[in-house]
Design a protein around this motif. Structure first.
Motif, PDB file in Angstrom:
ATOM      1  N   SER A  33      40.270  49.575  32.551  1.00  0.00           N
ATOM      2  CA  SER A  33      39.578  48.502  31.852  1.00  0.00           C
ATOM      3  C   SER A  33      39.789  47.150  32.532  1.00  0.00           C
ATOM      4  O   SER A  33      38.944  46.250  32.426  1.00  0.00           O
ATOM      5  N   VAL A  34      40.891  47.014  33.273  1.00  0.00           N
ATOM      6  CA  VAL A  34      41.154  45.758  33.999  1.00  0.00           C
ATOM      7  C   VAL A  34      40.057  45.493  35.020  1.00  0.00           C
ATOM      8  O   VAL A  34      39.697  44.345  35.294  1.00  0.00           O
ATOM      9  N   GLY A  35      39.479  46.562  35.566  1.00  0.00           N
ATOM     10  CA  GLY A  35      38.463  46.422  36.608  1.00  0.00           C
ATOM     11  C   GLY A  35      37.099  45.985  36.125  1.00  0.00           C
ATOM     12  O   GLY A  35      36.180  45.833  36.936  1.00  0.00           O
ATOM     13  N   SER A  36      36.947  45.759  34.825  1.00  0.00           N
ATOM     14  CA  SER A  36      35.629  45.366  34.307  1.00  0.00           C
ATOM     15  C   SER A  36      35.695  44.100  33.451  1.00  0.00           C
ATOM     16  O   SER A  36      34.809  43.853  32.638  1.00  0.00           O
ATOM     17  N   LEU A  37      36.750  43.302  33.640  1.00  0.00           N
ATOM     18  CA  LEU A  37      36.871  42.035  32.914  1.00  0.00           C
ATOM     19  C   LEU A  37      36.034  40.972  33.624  1.00  0.00           C
ATOM     20  O   LEU A  37      36.417  40.467  34.677  1.00  0.00           O
ATOM     21  N   LEU A  38      34.908  40.639  33.065  1.00  0.00           N
ATOM     22  CA  LEU A  38      33.900  39.836  33.763  1.00  0.00           C
ATOM     23  C   LEU A  38      34.344  38.413  34.051  1.00  0.00           C
ATOM     24  O   LEU A  38      33.804  37.754  34.950  1.00  0.00           O
ATOM     25  N   HIS A  39      35.326  37.895  33.296  1.00  0.00           N
ATOM     26  CA  HIS A  39      35.747  36.508  33.502  1.00  0.00           C
ATOM     27  C   HIS A  39      37.079  36.389  34.233  1.00  0.00           C
ATOM     28  O   HIS A  39      37.568  35.269  34.442  1.00  0.00           O
ATOM     29  N   LEU A  40      37.659  37.517  34.648  1.00  0.00           N
ATOM     30  CA  LEU A  40      38.954  37.492  35.324  1.00  0.00           C
ATOM     31  C   LEU A  40      38.828  36.830  36.702  1.00  0.00           C
ATOM     32  O   LEU A  40      38.009  37.231  37.520  1.00  0.00           O
ATOM     33  N   LYS A  41      39.676  35.812  36.951  1.00  0.00           N
ATOM     34  CA  LYS A  41      39.654  35.086  38.220  1.00  0.00           C
ATOM     35  C   LYS A  41      40.850  35.429  39.111  1.00  0.00           C
ATOM     36  O   LYS A  41      40.730  35.424  40.333  1.00  0.00           O
ATOM     37  N   VAL A  42      42.001  35.697  38.488  1.00  0.00           N
ATOM     38  CA  VAL A  42      43.226  35.962  39.247  1.00  0.00           C
ATOM     39  C   VAL A  42      43.876  37.236  38.721  1.00  0.00           C
ATOM     40  O   VAL A  42      44.121  37.366  37.516  1.00  0.00           O
ATOM     41  N   PHE A  43      44.128  38.184  39.634  1.00  0.00           N
ATOM     42  CA  PHE A  43      44.848  39.408  39.279  1.00  0.00           C
ATOM     43  C   PHE A  43      45.938  39.625  40.320  1.00  0.00           C
ATOM     44  O   PHE A  43      45.666  39.888  41.488  1.00  0.00           O
ATOM     45  N   CYS A  44      47.203  39.502  39.892  1.00  0.00           N
ATOM     46  CA  CYS A  44      48.337  39.624  40.801  1.00  0.00           C
ATOM     47  C   CYS A  44      49.267  40.735  40.324  1.00  0.00           C
ATOM     48  O   CYS A  44      49.664  40.753  39.154  1.00  0.00           O
TER      49      CYS A  44
END
Length: 432
Positions: free
Chosen positions: A130-141
């Motif tokens: 589900s993390v791969g479809s968060l449309l507003h996510l800008k930063v993933f570390c």
């Protein structure tokens, strides 16, 4: 509300009932502030909760996220054993260094999440798709998650700008990119176990910084398609880090990366040949490689002639023939003065260097420590650089300040004025 350590006190024990403060919106707790027990309640009015080292393994059962915008539980006992309550307002979710987290559960209910940081969760094994479809996510570390084996299988993160997986040594697959992600400009895969990059990476044409290296199992050599695909996949690539890789040849195809300005192949100890460099290259780092500096003559000359090259760290301890020295590698020729854009020159540890016949007038920093050249032989060239008001920092060989600086109190003082105009900083080795 902010709870912080009193001055001169190493630890403090608190036992506050936050749930009774109904209008509390911001709660910031310093890591060193200890609690006798986990908080039984938290006010639902909270908009910001930053509590590094929180002793609770989960949030209170009656605490709702309906108003929470920022949740930071870094280096805490938080375990995330079950999905958090859905939230339309949560923007930042930060759980760095939480050793109890083993899985990132379904977070599809966080529609407006912009930042997700799970780095240094060394027991993290799986990240929910589900993390791969968060449309507003800008930063993933997720840096340093050494046990992470089940990463994202696919991503469609149209707002993502920064993707970071360095040190995830057990991660062997890069996710399929389902749609163009034009805003993604920084990808760090250094130290992962990723073996190949999927063709769908051509949907990441906006990448400007790409980092690979140190433990990378990805096949990167002349026969692979990695370098051939670089210009097509990443036409806007400006910075490429390839440190600590087992590459033997940097092929000529890299010249097609016309936007590439910074290239780092430091510590690629098997690198023996560099067949090409982009004309617009600005900084080139090749220290601690097996490649011979003189094999770079033509490529370096082209970059310098194009006025693009600014900083160049070369392998070995000899001055390359690029500088037209004529006495067995012991001098630099006056032709270096023609490098009008050169501002930083490092010849440190060139122990055979005895004579410097020229310096560009626009030189700003000059490093010549641990060389055989006599500092006083530089007087005229240094004087010209100082007169042009360009010189600012100068590391000189030897243990005496050259006569140029008109020193009057011993041989070890620094930072003298020259002609009462330009102040420059000089440094000499000093006796221990």
């Amino acid at each position: 509300m902010m709870l912080e350590m009193p001055e001169h006190q190493e630890e403090m024990q608190c036992n506050l009932e936050f749930g009774k403060i109904k209008s509390l919106q911001i709660l910031l707790v310093e890591k060193k502030v200890g609690f006798l027990r986990s908080p039984a309640t938290l006010p639902n009015s909270l908009r910001v909760l930053e509590w590094p080292g929180c002793p609770a393994t989960s949030l209170p059962h009656d605490f709702h996220l309906k108003n929470l915008v920022i949740l930071d539980l870094s280096y805490s006992y938080f375990g995330w054993d079950k999905p958090l309550e859905n939230s339309k307002v949560l923007r930042h979710l930060i759980v760095v260094g939480c050793k109890n987290i083993r899985r990132i559960p379904d977070i599809s209910g966080f529609h407006n999440l912009t930042k997700l940081c799970v780095g240094e969760c060394t027991n993290l094994i799986e990240i929910h798709d589900s993390v791969g479809s968060l449309l507003h996510l800008k930063v993933f570390c997720a840096e340093g998650c050494t046990k992470l084996t089940i990463g994202l299988s696919r991503i469609e993160l149209k707002s993502l700008e920064h993707l970071c997986f360095p040190g995830c040594s057990s991660l062997v697959m890069f996710p399929e990119v389902l749609a163009p992600m034009h805003k993604l400009n920084h990808v760090d895969l250094g130290g992962t176990g990723i073996r190949n990059l999927p063709p769908s990476m051509q949907n990441l044409k906006g990448i400007k910084v790409l980092s690979m290296g140190k433990g990378q199992m990805l096949e990167i050599n002349e026969s692979s398609n990695f370098f051939q695909n670089l210009p097509m996949f990443f036409p806007n690539l400006e910075t490429l880090y390839l440190q600590n890789l087992d590459i033997t040849i940097l092929p000529a195809s890299i010249e097609e990366c016309h936007s590439l300005k910074f290239l780092h192949v430091t510590n690629c100890k098997k690198l023996q040949e560099i067949r090409g460099l982009p004309l617009n290259i600005n900084q080139f780092y090749a220290a601690n490689c097996s490649v011979k500096a003189n094999s770079l003559i033509l490529k370096l000359r082209q970059a310098i002639d194009s006025a693009a090259m600014r900083i160049c760290f070369l392998p070995g301890r000899e001055i390359p023939e690029l500088f037209d020295h004529s006495s067995g590698g012991n001098s630099t020729d006056k032709s270096i003065e023609e490098c009008h854009s050169l501002k930083f020159l490092h010849v440190t540890n060139c122990k055979k260097l005895q004579e410097i016949r020229g310096l560009p007038l626009n030189i700003n920093q000059f490093y010549a420590a641990n060389c055989s050249v006599k500092a006083n032989s530089l007087i005229l060239k240094l004087r010209q650089a100082i007169d042009s008001a360009a010189m600012r920092i100068c590391f000189l060989p030897g243990r005496e300040i050259p006569e140029l600086f008109d020193h009057s109190s011993g041989g070890n003082s620094t930072d003298k004025r020259y002609n009462n105009r330009n102040r420059i900083s000089t440094q000499l080795p000093c006796d221990g």
